[in-house]
Design a protein around this motif. Sequence first.
Motif, PDB file in Angstrom:
ATOM      1  N   ASP A  42       0.859  -1.186   0.000  1.00  0.00           N
ATOM      2  CA  ASP A  42       0.000   0.000   0.000  1.00  0.00           C
ATOM      3  C   ASP A  42       0.888   1.227   0.000  1.00  0.00           C
ATOM      4  O   ASP A  42       1.774   1.325   0.848  1.00  0.00           O
ATOM      5  CB  ASP A  42      -0.904  -0.011   1.232  1.00  0.00           C
ATOM      6  N   CYS A  99      -7.867  -2.509 -13.785  1.00  0.00           N
ATOM      7  CA  CYS A  99      -7.564  -2.334 -12.370  1.00  0.00           C
ATOM      8  C   CYS A  99      -6.583  -3.432 -11.967  1.00  0.00           C
ATOM      9  O   CYS A  99      -6.753  -4.594 -12.339  1.00  0.00           O
ATOM     10  CB  CYS A  99      -8.825  -2.420 -11.524  1.00  0.00           C
ATOM     11  N   ARG A 101      -4.073  -5.254  -8.849  1.00  0.00           N
ATOM     12  CA  ARG A 101      -3.841  -5.510  -7.429  1.00  0.00           C
ATOM     13  C   ARG A 101      -2.507  -6.232  -7.296  1.00  0.00           C
ATOM     14  O   ARG A 101      -2.088  -6.932  -8.210  1.00  0.00           O
ATOM     15  CB  ARG A 101      -4.944  -6.375  -6.837  1.00  0.00           C
ATOM     16  N   SER A 103      -0.040  -8.637  -4.514  1.00  0.00           N
ATOM     17  CA  SER A 103       0.061  -9.397  -3.264  1.00  0.00           C
ATOM     18  C   SER A 103       1.523  -9.744  -3.020  1.00  0.00           C
ATOM     19  O   SER A 103       2.353  -9.688  -3.927  1.00  0.00           O
ATOM     20  CB  SER A 103      -0.781 -10.678  -3.319  1.00  0.00           C
ATOM     21  N   TRP A 115      -4.785  -9.385  -1.290  1.00  0.00           N
ATOM     22  CA  TRP A 115      -4.531  -8.492  -2.417  1.00  0.00           C
ATOM     23  C   TRP A 115      -4.654  -7.046  -1.950  1.00  0.00           C
ATOM     24  O   TRP A 115      -5.453  -6.738  -1.070  1.00  0.00           O
ATOM     25  CB  TRP A 115      -5.525  -8.750  -3.546  1.00  0.00           C
ATOM     26  N   SER A 116      -3.868  -6.190  -2.558  1.00  0.00           N
ATOM     27  CA  SER A 116      -3.935  -4.756  -2.261  1.00  0.00           C
ATOM     28  C   SER A 116      -5.256  -4.188  -2.755  1.00  0.00           C
ATOM     29  O   SER A 116      -6.005  -4.839  -3.492  1.00  0.00           O
ATOM     30  CB  SER A 116      -2.783  -4.032  -2.973  1.00  0.00           C
ATOM     31  N   GLU A 117      -5.512  -2.949  -2.357  1.00  0.00           N
ATOM     32  CA  GLU A 117      -6.636  -2.229  -2.940  1.00  0.00           C
ATOM     33  C   GLU A 117      -6.336  -2.040  -4.431  1.00  0.00           C
ATOM     34  O   GLU A 117      -5.178  -1.898  -4.820  1.00  0.00           O
ATOM     35  CB  GLU A 117      -6.819  -0.874  -2.259  1.00  0.00           C
ATOM     36  N   PRO A 118      -7.362  -2.027  -5.279  1.00  0.00           N
ATOM     37  CA  PRO A 118      -7.096  -1.883  -6.706  1.00  0.00           C
ATOM     38  C   PRO A 118      -6.596  -0.486  -7.078  1.00  0.00           C
ATOM     39  O   PRO A 118      -6.982   0.501  -6.465  1.00  0.00           O
ATOM     40  CB  PRO A 118      -8.446  -2.152  -7.357  1.00  0.00           C
TER      41      PRO A 118
END
Length: 125
Positions: A42, A99, A101, A103, A115-118
């Motif tokens: 992030d 989009c 993501r 990880s 998974w990260s935020e898109p």
Amino acid sequence: MNQVKRRLAALGAVIALAGVGRAAAAPQAGAAPLPPPPPPPDPVGVRVVPMTGVEITWPHSDAYLLHNYGVSDGVTEEFVPASSNTFVWEDISPGERKCFRVSIDTEVQNGSSDWSEPACITMPN
């Protein structure tokens, strides 16, 4: 036919030695507990790379036994070596919105992050 049987038997021995198909061993009493999975990267950033695609970036992780990163567009997943924190996603059509993501994968059992935020981008026309 005997040669095929011998090769299959040898392959079975190799698989048995490698432990393929066996259940994971239970942790031994007194063994140090495994660290929890790392948090997802992030923030994840995206930018257009003209004539190429989209560059996806994220902060480098200091996760325990970092193995690699996973980058996904929700359909396909690519793997990026632990030494890098960027990936260029190619073959995106003009006007297409994607989009992404990311990880984190570690070498520890159950050591993958969520998974990260898109991070989304629309390719210019």
